[in-house]
Design a protein around this motif. Structure first.
Motif, short mmCIF file in Angstrom:
data_model
loop_
_atom_site.label_atom_id
_atom_site.label_comp_id
_atom_site.label_asym_id
_atom_site.label_seq_id
_atom_site.Cartn_x
_atom_site.Cartn_y
_atom_site.Cartn_z
N PHE A 284 0.81 -1.22 0.00
CA PHE A 284 0.00 0.00 0.00
C PHE A 284 0.84 1.27 0.00
N LEU A 285 2.15 1.14 0.12
CA LEU A 285 2.99 2.34 0.17
C LEU A 285 2.84 3.22 -1.08
N PRO A 286 2.76 2.65 -2.31
CA PRO A 286 2.61 3.52 -3.48
C PRO A 286 1.38 4.43 -3.42
N LYS A 287 0.24 3.90 -2.94
CA LYS A 287 -0.96 4.73 -2.92
C LYS A 287 -0.92 5.77 -1.82
N GLN A 288 -0.03 5.59 -0.82
CA GLN A 288 0.08 6.57 0.25
C GLN A 288 0.53 7.93 -0.28
N LEU A 289 1.23 7.92 -1.40
CA LEU A 289 1.77 9.17 -1.93
C LEU A 289 0.66 10.18 -2.18
N ILE A 290 -0.46 9.75 -2.76
CA ILE A 290 -1.53 10.70 -3.09
C ILE A 290 -2.80 10.43 -2.30
N ASN A 291 -2.80 9.38 -1.50
CA ASN A 291 -4.00 9.08 -0.70
C ASN A 291 -3.55 8.61 0.68
N GLY A 292 -2.85 9.51 1.38
CA GLY A 292 -2.27 9.15 2.68
C GLY A 292 -3.32 9.01 3.75
#
Length: 964
Positions: A284-292
């Motif tokens: 899930f780290l990639p999606k944290q960039l724009i959806n933290g």
């Protein structure tokens, strides 16, 4: 891009920022106001930040009125007693914003707190504008970067949950500018100021910012100044700034470091035992960039910037030689995010908390500025690279959707696609004022993120915010009003019972408003000896930040702490789990909820169960200080079980350290205190189970912990008036591999399919269980051991490693089932919470609390320190002793305590592992205990040297500048 210190007309820039901030602030805070909420989160803000701001304001006003009088540095209302400097230094002392509370009347403190929150956020953006003005960037580009810097998942949470975490967002850009000033051969004095503010603001944040500043310095020199730098001169300037700021801040730093080294934080398990993060973290780290968000779930790797930030990252990596500082710095940050040891290092060698990511937002915002500056003249080749990178990123986001159906991704993805489309339009068709288009999409994106985070039923924040007026109502009714009318002329402590909430929906540990001395406390720094005491007695409620809570409702511990009153809510958990000797003293008027918790066969009004707050009172509370003439040797003490150690508190005193202090005293008789009850563990499959090798493969399997001897009535009667404990000397849990977990769960489904025609879809269940275990971090070490009795469910819990500061490694524990005034039970129901292998070694113990115990308590009470008087940071009294003994107490031990006996200095000794004691010979004694802040005197001396040092160098600098 190069820093420039040339003067620039920035009045319009700051005016536009201020206008823009009004819009952003409306998005961040507006939803709370519209729906009747405050900006006060119901956890840390409720327990710590708001009440401590109010208390500290009162302390500052007292100092301003009477600067030369003694001031309170020890508070009896913070747990068992706490050094207030230790608490204030973490939360308020160095926080410049907390002093703004002085501008408001005491009746408007909640309003002041919320206004200050908004001002903090304004200063975050202001700091970035100041930083970015040193680059050749257009005003709207700077404003776009400012919005991206200010509105992110980290700050949206931190500004309402832990407001002082806004300070590093203000400080880091200022520190970078002043480092750059030194690297360009300019004055080091502004850097002295920035470092000093950093050091006094909060030692933990100073530690993080200090590491961040060092990393920036190294990377900046390597990528830009490597060949041109005047190394000796710059080194001297940097050393001067560092040394000067440390000397000036020593008056705070020395006591703070002493507090840290003597806190429960010292010796914490590195990274909570993690070598790598759970699989879901990397997924899930990639999606944290724009959806933290999901701060604890993702170990504080919140990120959550505006969507164009991804495109900006790709853009600077297309040209790594042009932007080496950003590409190396952000690439290094990504690597650091993958390793728990890095998070632990930044967190003081404790939990793997990635709160250090607060340093990442500055380069991320600068990357966005660079993209905006060049957005209207991108080549076709660059646009296609950005396009393909965005497409690949979308595919990755789509893949994660199969594991976590996160509807919150929709709008960030929409803004990502929209940002890419705007870039194409700007470059293919040309648009007037491209900056406005890009600033608009960033504003819409940031505004939506902020509103979503605060909007009811979406972001989840609003459900955790106190309602308007609720804080005042809660503080007034913390104990249901039953604290009113209590005699406050003599010393006693109060508590509640475990899991019992008088005020629903909140975990309310600290009591800083009622004026009572509640044993529960929740602060980042807690006395390490108190932690050792609770661990030795295996208090299952212990965590490093909250060492006691309600001591698991154990009778002797509550009595030892001097708890005279318990406040209990009748319709909340554990309302019947009352320690021995506590009887109803006062009740609120009954209220009947006809729809919940009522008997189905009620025929008259008296059959209904009323809801009330109940105050219980005991006559068995130990005095704060008392004399004992029998001792327990450390060697003998270590051989006792946790229940026996607790019971021994009423029998004699343990003296830690030099055993010459017990000369002339008698050894304690520990007989007739506890009884071991033989037990057997029986599965609901009717087979006897060995708890030392318990392989738990079926989540519906339960066990009975039976006591064969209790089948006889006379044996049950013998143990009347006992508290039932289960002393676990060993608890070890080994989770199954994910493959085995799923296998056992599939087998369980087959066993449950007992009806004709039942069919199991193994492929679907394989996916369902795989998804569940990935999201929950399986295999992980967390578990619960649940024991049901007539009092409710008692639980020993191993927290997840993602609980960060509240994590503890459970290796043992003493579970209090409850006090049985009547017959002892014949069995308990036991069930683990998770599949896996358990190795449990325990003894069932009956702690006898009958006439023998009561007589011991009366003896202690008769030997109390008389004529007890409290002054600021001192307590005194008189006592007559018939032989040599130890004046024992429940005052937490600290090197800050000093004592006099009959006017002569006396040595403070540590008793019962964690508490202040004094050896007293035979005779009549006047005892005075006085508290001072450990390390303050040394810190003051160092800071005075620092002031002299600063003045000398300041004069020298002035003279040299005049000559030039």
């Amino acid at each position: 891009m190069d820093f420039s210190f040339k003067k620039r007309n920035v009045k319009r820039l700051y005016l536009n920022y201020s206008l823009l901030f009004i819009v952003i602030a409306a998005c961040i805070f507006g939803s709370y106001l519209i729906f009747g909420h405050t900006f006060i989160l119901n956890r840390d803000a409720l327990n710590q930040h708001l009440p401590l701001m109010v208390k500290y304001r009162a302390a500052v006003l007292e100092f301003l009125k009477h600067p030369f009088h003694a001031h309170e540095v020890w508070s009896w209302q913070m747990g068992l007693g706490t050094d207030t400097f230790q608490v204030y230094s973490y939360y308020t002392l160095g926080d410049v914003f907390s002093y703004l509370a002085l501008l408001f009347p005491v009746s408007k403190m909640t309003r002041a707190y919320q206004i200050i929150l908004i001002l903090r956020m304004y200063c975050v953006g202001l700091s970035f504008v100041y930083f970015a003005q040193h680059f050749k960037l257009r005003d709207n580009v700077i404003l776009g970067g400012t919005v991206a810097y200010m509105v992110n998942a980290f700050l949206l949470y931190a500004c309402v949950a832990q407001p002082f975490f806004t300070t590093p967002f203000i400080l880091f850009p200022l520190i970078v500018v002043q480092i750059e000033r030194v690297l360009q051969g300019r004055s080091a004095w502004p850097l002295v100021g920035a470092f000093f503010w950093m050091l006094v603001s909060n030692y933990y944040l100073a530690y993080v910012l200090g590491i961040g500043a060092f990393i920036y310095l190294v990377l900046r020199v390597l990528t830009h100044y490597r060949k041109s730098l005047d190394y000796p001169r710059v080194f001297l300037k940097l050393s001067f700034a560092t040394v000067t700021s440390i000397l000036l801040a020593a008056v705070l730093l020395v006591p703070e470091l002493n507090a840290v080294m003597n806190s429960t934080r010292a010796g914490s398990q590195f990274a909570n035992g993690l070598k790598t993060y759970p699989l879901y973290y990397y997924l899930f780290l990639p999606k944290q960039l724009i959806n933290g968000g999901q701060w604890y779930f993702m170990f504080w790797s919140a990120l959550g910037i505006v969507s164009i930030g991804f495109i900006a990252l790709v853009y600077i990596y297309i040209q790594p030689k042009k932007y080496p500082l950003l590409t190396i710095g952000l690439g290094l940050s990504l690597i650091m995010l993958l390793i728990p040891a890095v998070g632990s290092f930044f967190n003081g060698m404790m939990s793997a908390s990635n709160r250090w990511t607060l340093l990442i937002y500055l380069p991320l915002a600068m990357a966005i500025c660079i993209l905006l500056e060049n957005a209207d003249h991108l080549s076709r080749h660059t646009l296609w690279i950005l396009n393909w990178a965005t497409l690949i990123y979308l595919i990755i986001l789509f893949a994660t959707y199969f594991f976590q159906n996160d509807d919150a991704m929709f709008m960030p993805v929409l803004f990502l696609i929209g940002s890419m489309m705007v870039l194409w339009i700007l470059n293919l068709h040309g648009v007037r004022h491209p900056d406005y288009w890009l600033l608009a999409i960033i504003m819409f994106n940031a505004g939506f993120n902020a509103i979503y985070a605060a909007f009811p039923y979406n972001g989840g924040f609003s459900s955790r915010m106190l309602n308007r007026g609720e804080y005042q109502a809660m503080t007034k009714n913390r104990y249901g009003g039953l604290d009113q009318g209590l005699n406050r002329q003599y010393f006693y402590r109060v508590s509640t019972v475990s899991q019992n909430k008088i005020v629903p929906g909140v975990n309310w540990d600290n009591d800083l408003t009622s004026g009572l001395n509640n044993i529960d406390s929740y602060y980042s720094l807690q006395n390490k000896y108190l932690g050792q005491f609770n661990n030795s007695l295996q208090n299952i409620q212990y965590t490093p930040n909250i060492p006691i809570r309600q001591a698991d409702d154990r009778t002797v511990m509550n009595n030892f702490f001097g708890v005279k009153y318990l406040f209990v809510q009748s319709n909340s958990d554990n309302a019947g789990k009352i320690p021995a000797g506590y009887t109803q003293d006062k009740l609120t008027d009954p209220i009947i909820n006809y729809d919940v918790g009522q008997p189905s066969d009620a025929k008259k009004q008296s059959d209904f169960v009323p809801t009330q707050t109940i105050r219980y009172r005991t006559k068995n509370a130990f005095p704060l200080l008392y004399w004992q003439d029998t001792y327990i040797s450390p060697q003998r003490y270590e051989k006792l079980s946790a229940s026996a150690k607790e019971r021994a508190l009423a029998s004699g005193v343990l003296v830690n350290g030099n055993q010459k202090n017990v000369q002339g005293m008698s050894r304690t008789d520990l007989s007739n205190s506890i009884t071991t009850v033989k037990s057997e563990l029986i599965s609901n499959r009717l087979n006897k189970v060995n708890p030392a090798h318990l392989k738990y493969t079926d989540s519906d399997e339960t066990y009975q912990l039976t006591f064969p001897a209790m089948e006889k009535k006379r044996n049950r009667q013998k143990l009347r008036g006992s508290e039932l404990h289960i002393d676990f000397s060993t608890i070890k849990y080994t989770p199954f591999s994910m493959k085995d977990q799923i296998k056992y769960e599939q087998q369980h489904l087959l066993q449950m399919a007992v009806n004709p025609g039942s069919y199991i879809n193994h492929r679907f269940n394989q996916y369902k269980y795989l998804r569940y275990h990935i999201i929950n971090g399986s295999p992980d070490i967390s578990f619960k051991l649940n024991f049901k009795s007539r009092f409710g469910t008692a639980t020993i819990e191993q927290p997840k490693q993602s609980t960060l500061s509240l994590f503890k490694k459970v290796k043992n524990g003493t579970m209090n089932i409850g006090y049985y005034s009547g017959n002892f039970p014949q069995k308990l129901t036991f069930q683990p919470s998770k599949l896996g292998t358990y190795q449990l070694k325990y003894k069932v113990t009956a702690v006898k609390l009958g006439s023998h115990y009561r007589n011991q308590v009366r003896t202690i009470q008769n030997h109390s320190l008389n004529n007890l008087k409290f002054g600021k940071n001192r307590v005194s009294g008189t006592i007559t002793t018939t032989r040599s003994g130890i004046l024992t107490s429940s005052i937490p031990y600290s090197t800050g305590w000093t004592a006099t006996v009959n006017g002569k200095a006396a040595s403070i000794i540590r008793t019962n592992q964690a508490f202040v004691g004094i050896r007293l010979p035979k005779g009549t004694h006047r005892v005075v205990l006085h508290y001072h802040i450990p390390g303050l005197r040394l810190g003051t001396v160092i800071s005075l040297i620092g002031v002299a040092w600063t003045v000398i160098f300041g004069i020298a600098t002035f003279i040299i500048d005049r000559r030039h």
